[in-house]
Motif scaffolding. Structure first.
Motif, PDB file in Angstrom:
ATOM      1  N   MET A  84     -31.253 -54.757  53.449  1.00  0.00           N
ATOM      2  CA  MET A  84     -31.881 -54.652  54.909  1.00  0.00           C
ATOM      3  C   MET A  84     -31.823 -56.006  55.756  1.00  0.00           C
ATOM      4  O   MET A  84     -32.008 -57.115  55.001  1.00  0.00           O
ATOM      5  CB  MET A  84     -33.072 -54.099  55.066  1.00  0.00           C
ATOM      6  CG  MET A  84     -34.266 -55.082  54.500  1.00  0.00           C
ATOM      7  SD  MET A  84     -35.798 -54.199  54.767  1.00  0.00           S
ATOM      8  CE  MET A  84     -37.015 -55.317  54.604  1.00  0.00           C
ATOM      9  N   THR A  85     -31.159 -55.892  56.933  1.00  0.00           N
ATOM     10  CA  THR A  85     -31.384 -57.226  57.773  1.00  0.00           C
ATOM     11  C   THR A  85     -32.744 -57.434  58.248  1.00  0.00           C
ATOM     12  O   THR A  85     -33.532 -56.656  58.795  1.00  0.00           O
ATOM     13  CB  THR A  85     -30.376 -56.877  58.927  1.00  0.00           C
ATOM     14  OG1 THR A  85     -29.204 -56.618  58.283  1.00  0.00           O
ATOM     15  CG2 THR A  85     -30.220 -58.256  59.567  1.00  0.00           C
ATOM     16  N   THR A 124     -28.185 -58.164  66.190  1.00  0.00           N
ATOM     17  CA  THR A 124     -27.009 -58.134  65.331  1.00  0.00           C
ATOM     18  C   THR A 124     -26.819 -59.793  65.015  1.00  0.00           C
ATOM     19  O   THR A 124     -26.746 -60.656  66.033  1.00  0.00           O
ATOM     20  CB  THR A 124     -25.794 -57.602  65.653  1.00  0.00           C
ATOM     21  OG1 THR A 124     -26.126 -56.351  66.329  1.00  0.00           O
ATOM     22  CG2 THR A 124     -24.751 -57.574  64.903  1.00  0.00           C
ATOM     23  N   GLU A 182     -24.839 -55.252  60.864  1.00  0.00           N
ATOM     24  CA  GLU A 182     -25.336 -53.950  60.540  1.00  0.00           C
ATOM     25  C   GLU A 182     -24.134 -53.038  60.643  1.00  0.00           C
ATOM     26  O   GLU A 182     -24.141 -51.974  59.656  1.00  0.00           O
ATOM     27  CB  GLU A 182     -26.445 -53.381  61.649  1.00  0.00           C
ATOM     28  CG  GLU A 182     -27.772 -54.216  61.713  1.00  0.00           C
ATOM     29  CD  GLU A 182     -28.524 -53.893  62.481  1.00  0.00           C
ATOM     30  OE1 GLU A 182     -28.651 -52.701  63.048  1.00  0.00           O
ATOM     31  OE2 GLU A 182     -29.740 -54.594  62.721  1.00  0.00           O
ATOM     32  N   ASP A 183     -23.025 -53.247  61.412  1.00  0.00           N
ATOM     33  CA  ASP A 183     -22.065 -52.227  61.398  1.00  0.00           C
ATOM     34  C   ASP A 183     -21.233 -52.275  60.142  1.00  0.00           C
ATOM     35  O   ASP A 183     -20.779 -51.433  59.589  1.00  0.00           O
ATOM     36  CB  ASP A 183     -21.220 -52.337  62.571  1.00  0.00           C
ATOM     37  CG  ASP A 183     -21.967 -52.142  63.890  1.00  0.00           C
ATOM     38  OD1 ASP A 183     -22.773 -51.367  64.025  1.00  0.00           O
ATOM     39  OD2 ASP A 183     -21.284 -52.443  64.992  1.00  0.00           O
ATOM     40  N   TRP A 240     -22.294 -53.384  57.133  1.00  0.00           N
ATOM     41  CA  TRP A 240     -23.246 -52.870  55.832  1.00  0.00           C
ATOM     42  C   TRP A 240     -23.174 -51.406  56.179  1.00  0.00           C
ATOM     43  O   TRP A 240     -23.164 -50.592  54.920  1.00  0.00           O
ATOM     44  CB  TRP A 240     -24.598 -53.361  56.123  1.00  0.00           C
ATOM     45  CG  TRP A 240     -25.467 -52.869  54.732  1.00  0.00           C
ATOM     46  CD1 TRP A 240     -26.451 -52.151  54.951  1.00  0.00           C
ATOM     47  CD2 TRP A 240     -25.079 -53.587  53.598  1.00  0.00           C
ATOM     48  NE1 TRP A 240     -26.802 -51.987  53.617  1.00  0.00           N
ATOM     49  CE2 TRP A 240     -26.034 -53.135  52.844  1.00  0.00           C
ATOM     50  CE3 TRP A 240     -24.100 -54.461  53.101  1.00  0.00           C
ATOM     51  CZ2 TRP A 240     -25.972 -53.108  51.348  1.00  0.00           C
ATOM     52  CZ3 TRP A 240     -24.254 -54.680  51.576  1.00  0.00           C
ATOM     53  CH2 TRP A 240     -25.122 -53.861  51.039  1.00  0.00           C
ATOM     54  N   ARG A 241     -23.054 -50.691  57.085  1.00  0.00           N
ATOM     55  CA  ARG A 241     -22.859 -49.215  57.157  1.00  0.00           C
ATOM     56  C   ARG A 241     -21.696 -48.936  56.637  1.00  0.00           C
ATOM     57  O   ARG A 241     -21.486 -47.887  56.047  1.00  0.00           O
ATOM     58  CB  ARG A 241     -22.785 -48.714  58.710  1.00  0.00           C
ATOM     59  CG  ARG A 241     -24.659 -48.605  59.045  1.00  0.00           C
ATOM     60  CD  ARG A 241     -24.722 -47.812  60.365  1.00  0.00           C
ATOM     61  NE  ARG A 241     -24.171 -48.379  61.339  1.00  0.00           N
ATOM     62  CZ  ARG A 241     -24.871 -49.188  62.361  1.00  0.00           C
ATOM     63  NH1 ARG A 241     -26.161 -49.174  62.166  1.00  0.00           N
ATOM     64  NH2 ARG A 241     -24.296 -49.722  63.376  1.00  0.00           N
ATOM     65  N   GLU A 242     -20.771 -49.514  56.895  1.00  0.00           N
ATOM     66  CA  GLU A 242     -19.397 -49.266  56.364  1.00  0.00           C
ATOM     67  C   GLU A 242     -19.241 -49.366  55.076  1.00  0.00           C
ATOM     68  O   GLU A 242     -18.579 -48.487  54.165  1.00  0.00           O
ATOM     69  CB  GLU A 242     -18.452 -50.371  57.088  1.00  0.00           C
ATOM     70  CG  GLU A 242     -16.766 -49.822  56.673  1.00  0.00           C
ATOM     71  CD  GLU A 242     -15.918 -50.689  57.339  1.00  0.00           C
ATOM     72  OE1 GLU A 242     -14.819 -50.855  57.004  1.00  0.00           O
ATOM     73  OE2 GLU A 242     -16.266 -51.141  58.465  1.00  0.00           O
ATOM     74  N   ARG A 243     -19.873 -50.428  54.344  1.00  0.00           N
ATOM     75  CA  ARG A 243     -20.150 -50.883  52.984  1.00  0.00           C
ATOM     76  C   ARG A 243     -20.775 -49.602  52.264  1.00  0.00           C
ATOM     77  O   ARG A 243     -20.460 -49.225  51.101  1.00  0.00           O
ATOM     78  CB  ARG A 243     -20.805 -52.062  52.662  1.00  0.00           C
ATOM     79  CG  ARG A 243     -20.167 -53.235  52.862  1.00  0.00           C
ATOM     80  CD  ARG A 243     -20.741 -54.500  52.419  1.00  0.00           C
ATOM     81  NE  ARG A 243     -19.620 -55.561  52.977  1.00  0.00           N
ATOM     82  CZ  ARG A 243     -19.981 -56.755  52.120  1.00  0.00           C
ATOM     83  NH1 ARG A 243     -20.977 -56.950  51.189  1.00  0.00           N
ATOM     84  NH2 ARG A 243     -19.235 -57.981  52.554  1.00  0.00           N
ATOM     85  N   LEU A 244     -22.038 -49.049  52.955  1.00  0.00           N
ATOM     86  CA  LEU A 244     -22.695 -47.833  52.328  1.00  0.00           C
ATOM     87  C   LEU A 244     -21.728 -46.452  52.081  1.00  0.00           C
ATOM     88  O   LEU A 244     -21.931 -45.779  51.292  1.00  0.00           O
ATOM     89  CB  LEU A 244     -23.777 -47.404  53.475  1.00  0.00           C
ATOM     90  CG  LEU A 244     -25.094 -48.491  53.341  1.00  0.00           C
ATOM     91  CD1 LEU A 244     -26.048 -48.067  54.266  1.00  0.00           C
ATOM     92  CD2 LEU A 244     -25.703 -48.478  51.978  1.00  0.00           C
ATOM     93  N   SER A 245     -20.681 -46.398  53.084  1.00  0.00           N
ATOM     94  CA  SER A 245     -19.891 -45.501  52.795  1.00  0.00           C
ATOM     95  C   SER A 245     -18.761 -45.627  51.767  1.00  0.00           C
ATOM     96  O   SER A 245     -17.868 -44.690  51.325  1.00  0.00           O
ATOM     97  CB  SER A 245     -19.361 -45.152  53.893  1.00  0.00           C
ATOM     98  OG  SER A 245     -18.349 -46.427  54.562  1.00  0.00           O
ATOM     99  N   LEU A 270     -20.320 -50.810  47.566  1.00  0.00           N
ATOM    100  CA  LEU A 270     -21.825 -50.684  47.350  1.00  0.00           C
ATOM    101  C   LEU A 270     -22.317 -51.214  45.845  1.00  0.00           C
ATOM    102  O   LEU A 270     -23.173 -51.781  45.813  1.00  0.00           O
ATOM    103  CB  LEU A 270     -22.238 -49.477  47.833  1.00  0.00           C
ATOM    104  CG  LEU A 270     -23.752 -49.329  47.750  1.00  0.00           C
ATOM    105  CD1 LEU A 270     -24.521 -50.311  48.557  1.00  0.00           C
ATOM    106  CD2 LEU A 270     -24.136 -47.872  48.037  1.00  0.00           C
TER     107      LEU A 270
END
Length: 283
Positions: free
Chosen positions: A1-2, A7, A62-63, A65-70, A75
């Motif tokens: 988490m950041t 950002t 954050e953007d 990292w969200r892409e990495r989560l997918s 991940l």
């Protein structure tokens, strides 16, 4: 988490893996960390030391990292790299692992943020000093299935309106007799009752396991149980727990689990020793 704030805008950010009492930079020199073009290194917080690495801020926004989560593969790569650093540090002494993707805009912001949490970190380090985490999972065996012959469908009796004539509508059909229907429902209720009894017995066995494990542990946590396994045999997990145990008590843990397998007849899985991830947030 950041870390809290807008950002990340800087070219680099400070990624924090863990916090410990002290570690020399030579112990970190060979660790690749997240594969960035900067070394994993210690960051002094005064009485504590953070283990950090400079990372490219844009890759950990954050953007991004969200892409990495997918991306499951990416991940998992980050999680393995993070855990590798944490484990290497923990092998040298008590270590509080920080969550995956803990970032600050700079070393100074990391110092400021972590120093504000110093009391909790000190308490966590005292709690886990000389201790490791063991995981224990208990599975109930599949519910015994009654023989097919024991649960037949209700027998069909001739319908009063049926006729032996080949031209009669509904000829040859019947309906369950009331006696056979009641017997069928009784058998179904009996099967359901046996299933419930089987599950209750498994829960009691899981409680027995947990009680015994807590006698060798300094602390314990019950975690969320997993869903029933999709493949045969269909085991049902009835206990998923973590135990904080003194490092020197490995033999006690192994003996306890072996005895519990024998006395309860349950399928018990033991894993570890791990860095005490489950016990650094509850202080």
């Amino acid at each position: 988490m950041t870390a809290p704030g807008p950002t990340l805008q800087n070219h680099t950010a400070t990624y924090v893996f863990a916090v410990c009492a002290h570690i020399d930079h030579h112990a970190l020199a060979t660790l690749p960390g997240l594969g960035e073009n900067s070394p994993v290194r210690p960051l002094s917080l005064g009485a504590l030391t953070a283990v950090v690495q400079h990372v490219e801020a844009a890759r950990f926004s954050e953007d991004a990292w969200r892409e990495r989560l997918s991306d499951q593969g990416e991940l998992e790569r980050c999680a393995r790299a993070h855990h590798h650093v944490v484990s290497a540090v923990a092998a040298r002494g008590a270590t509080v692992p920080l969550p995956l993707a803990t970032l600050y805009r700079s070393d100074e912001r990391a110092r400021h943020g972590l120093r504000q949490d110093a009391e909790r970190l000190h308490t966590a380090l005292r709690r886990i000093e000389g201790r490791v985490e063991w995981g224990v999972k208990v599975y109930a065996p599949p519910t015994p299935r009654p023989a097919a012959a024991q649960t037949p469908a209700p027998a069909l009796s001739p319908s009063p309106s049926s006729s032996s004539s080949s031209s009669s509508v509904g000829a040859g059909r019947g309906r369950p007799s009331s006696g056979d229907g009641r017997a069928y429902l009784d058998r179904k209720r009996g099967i359901q009752k046996r299933r419930e009894q089987h599950h209750d017995e498994a829960l009691r066995a899981a409680e027995t396991v947990d009680t015994a494990m807590r006698t060798v542990a300094a602390a314990s946590r019950q975690l969320r149980t997993h869903a029933q396994e999709p493949l045969e045999p269909r085991r049902t997990q009835v206990l998923n727990a973590a135990y904080l145990v003194d490092e020197k008590r490995y033999d006690d843990v192994a003996r306890t689990v072996t005895a519990l397998r024998r006395s309860t007849g349950m399928d018990i899985e033991m894993s570890g020793p791990w860095v005490p991830y489950s016990f650094v947030g509850e202080v």
